[in-house]
Design a protein around this motif. Sequence first.
Motif, mmCIF file in Angstrom:
data_model
loop_
_atom_site.group_PDB
_atom_site.id
_atom_site.type_symbol
_atom_site.label_atom_id
_atom_site.label_comp_id
_atom_site.label_asym_id
_atom_site.label_seq_id
_atom_site.Cartn_x
_atom_site.Cartn_y
_atom_site.Cartn_z
ATOM 1 N N ARG A 44 -10.145 -7.958 3.472
ATOM 2 C CA ARG A 44 -9.328 -7.285 4.534
ATOM 3 C C ARG A 44 -10.281 -5.939 4.426
ATOM 4 O O ARG A 44 -9.848 -5.486 3.614
ATOM 5 C CB ARG A 44 -8.047 -7.416 4.354
ATOM 6 N N PRO A 45 -10.891 -5.450 5.391
ATOM 7 C CA PRO A 45 -11.572 -4.188 5.115
ATOM 8 C C PRO A 45 -10.394 -3.013 5.840
ATOM 9 O O PRO A 45 -9.572 -3.396 6.566
ATOM 10 C CB PRO A 45 -12.625 -4.137 6.412
ATOM 11 N N ILE A 47 -10.127 0.822 6.855
ATOM 12 C CA ILE A 47 -11.094 1.918 7.317
ATOM 13 C C ILE A 47 -10.433 2.939 7.744
ATOM 14 O O ILE A 47 -8.909 3.124 7.755
ATOM 15 C CB ILE A 47 -12.090 1.353 8.432
ATOM 16 N N LEU A 366 -18.141 -5.036 11.373
ATOM 17 C CA LEU A 366 -17.420 -5.201 10.343
ATOM 18 C C LEU A 366 -16.224 -6.300 10.074
ATOM 19 O O LEU A 366 -15.936 -6.735 9.302
ATOM 20 C CB LEU A 366 -16.826 -3.740 9.803
ATOM 21 N N PHE B 105 -10.135 -6.896 15.782
ATOM 22 C CA PHE B 105 -10.403 -5.507 15.536
ATOM 23 C C PHE B 105 -10.464 -4.725 16.591
ATOM 24 O O PHE B 105 -9.758 -3.539 16.758
ATOM 25 C CB PHE B 105 -11.803 -5.203 14.950
ATOM 26 N N ARG B 108 -6.457 -4.143 17.505
ATOM 27 C CA ARG B 108 -6.069 -3.549 16.724
ATOM 28 C C ARG B 108 -6.312 -1.741 16.846
ATOM 29 O O ARG B 108 -5.423 -0.930 16.798
ATOM 30 C CB ARG B 108 -6.320 -3.693 15.353
ATOM 31 N N ARG B 125 -1.774 -4.162 13.020
ATOM 32 C CA ARG B 125 -1.419 -3.026 12.219
ATOM 33 C C ARG B 125 -2.446 -1.862 12.528
ATOM 34 O O ARG B 125 -3.501 -2.159 13.319
ATOM 35 C CB ARG B 125 -1.897 -2.979 10.712
ATOM 36 N N ILE B 127 -5.349 0.586 12.289
ATOM 37 C CA ILE B 127 -6.542 0.301 11.884
ATOM 38 C C ILE B 127 -7.312 1.790 11.318
ATOM 39 O O ILE B 127 -7.942 1.902 10.407
ATOM 40 C CB ILE B 127 -7.427 -0.531 12.753
ATOM 41 N N LEU B 128 -7.259 2.785 12.226
ATOM 42 C CA LEU B 128 -7.919 4.057 12.061
ATOM 43 C C LEU B 128 -6.957 4.992 11.331
ATOM 44 O O LEU B 128 -7.343 5.824 10.517
ATOM 45 C CB LEU B 128 -8.577 4.564 13.417
#
Lengths: 397, 164
Positions: A44-45, A47, A366, B105, B108, B125, B127-128
């Motif tokens: 799990r990345p 970032i 990614l 991604f 998110r 959730r 992410i950044l």
Amino acid sequence: MENISVKDNLSEIITVNMGPQHPSTHGVLRLVVDLDGETIVDVRPDIGFLHRGVEKLAENRTYHQFIPLTDRLDYLSPLSNNLGYCLAVEKFFGVKIPERAEYLRVIFAELSRAASHLVWIATHALDIGAMTVFLYAFRERELILDMFEIATGQRMTSSWIRIGGIREDVPPLFMEKLAEFVSIFDERIDTYERLLTKNRIWLMRTKGIGYLSKEDALSYGVSGPIMRGSGVDFDLRRDESYGIYDRFEFDVPVRQEGDIYARYQVRIEEMRQSNRILKQALEQIPEGPVMTDDPRVSMPSHQEVYERMEALIRRFYLISKGFKTPKGETYACVEAPKGELGYYIVSNGEEKPYRLKIRAPSFVNLGAVNKMAKGAMVADLVGIIGSVDIVLGEIDR
Amino acid sequence: MGFESLLKELSAKYEGKINGYSQYGCNFINVPAEIGKDVLRSLSSEFGFKYLADIVAIHWPKKKEKFELSYNLLNVDARLRVFVKIALVEPEYETVTDIWKSADFLEREQYDLVGVTFKGHPDLRRILMPDFFEGHPLRKDYGLKDRKWFNSADEQNLGIKFTK
């Protein structure tokens, strides 16, 4: 202690944090890795450590003022970022770019690709354990950065491409250096290949590892060399041609294997093709202006400002308030070294973008790391991350 | 397959609920929210749009439909790119992670920055931004200088008092 058998101990899943500052991640990236022994179960990345809110900043700046911020995204190929952004804004106006500027854009974009791939091959080989390639590749990258310095005055964050053209024409020394560079670059790529392509250790560490099938490559939305390494024959330069790329002859390398080695081969071949494009551009480049004279976006020259009141007013207006774009939305993307780099701009007819979304290739790439790494050994994770060629500045924005 | 023929087939299938237009060199398709997911699914399965490049959420606080999603889809074989636009009244929509994996991604990210909730997303959730961040920075009512590095509850127990 007696109750726990050896077998149970080994099959226990252990969570390990790789990063935030792991030497192989080239930036602030944390990978939460679930391990069963040495086999990766899940990655799990995590970032966002470098998140600077670039998209929010764009909404509070005029179109010109945002150009320097695009450099800070993918700082290994700043000129590709400049180009993608400027193309997106130019789509609103349909401005005609002068010929010489178009050629210079191609030259800068291809030099950026070569520079970015050189850093990639250097650090990727270093991660896997080969030191010599690092030194060689950085030697050639130095030549490219020297050229950037001659033309733009900056080595990394050059902010060079403008909406409607290029900031300034390149000095004659740049063309000399470029001619010198294209004549030696092919040979230098052979050197890297001699060190790596048939190297037994390199083959063992890269072949069959980090596999991504063609369907997964499309579904995960990966782009650039990873996509082409998985057998998808798609290149934005050829298939959604922008600028004057349709005038150049070049091949798009595609490999079917979908592993780290395939991505390596694709990138090596891309550097050769970049050199091929550079040679053609160097032959064909005409003389002439490098900035459009379209009054909506271009700055009047100093000479004009001294002579005409209207030019002075326009210059003052463009600097202090910027220019307005028509209402609507547009998207422009370029084939950056890492893949599809796109800028989606929503305009409500003011001097600032209403919403600007950057489609960062490394960010989406990614997302596929988990798929590539499942089932691999933990030592291979370093190679897999390297093969994705991530730049954290672009991922976090 | 060109954009016109795609539009023709889509509007035949969805009885004229869809309208498409080209603007500044890009192709857009407006789709009502009720059939949005259906259209996206059929674009993927029937029309070959196997590649989801991006999802953009836009906040329009003054409009009735306050949120807008724009799906950037690419048909790699036909080399056709379309943007499917879905206007929303509430910041909530169905996930498309079951159609394209890249949506994981991308959704998110839009959830984090614009605050659109995607129902059915497997792992929605932030992410950044950090987990304890308050608000969604890319909303229009979130000012440029409203940022808070730590929330007022000081969950990290760092002894920081936030004053505004």
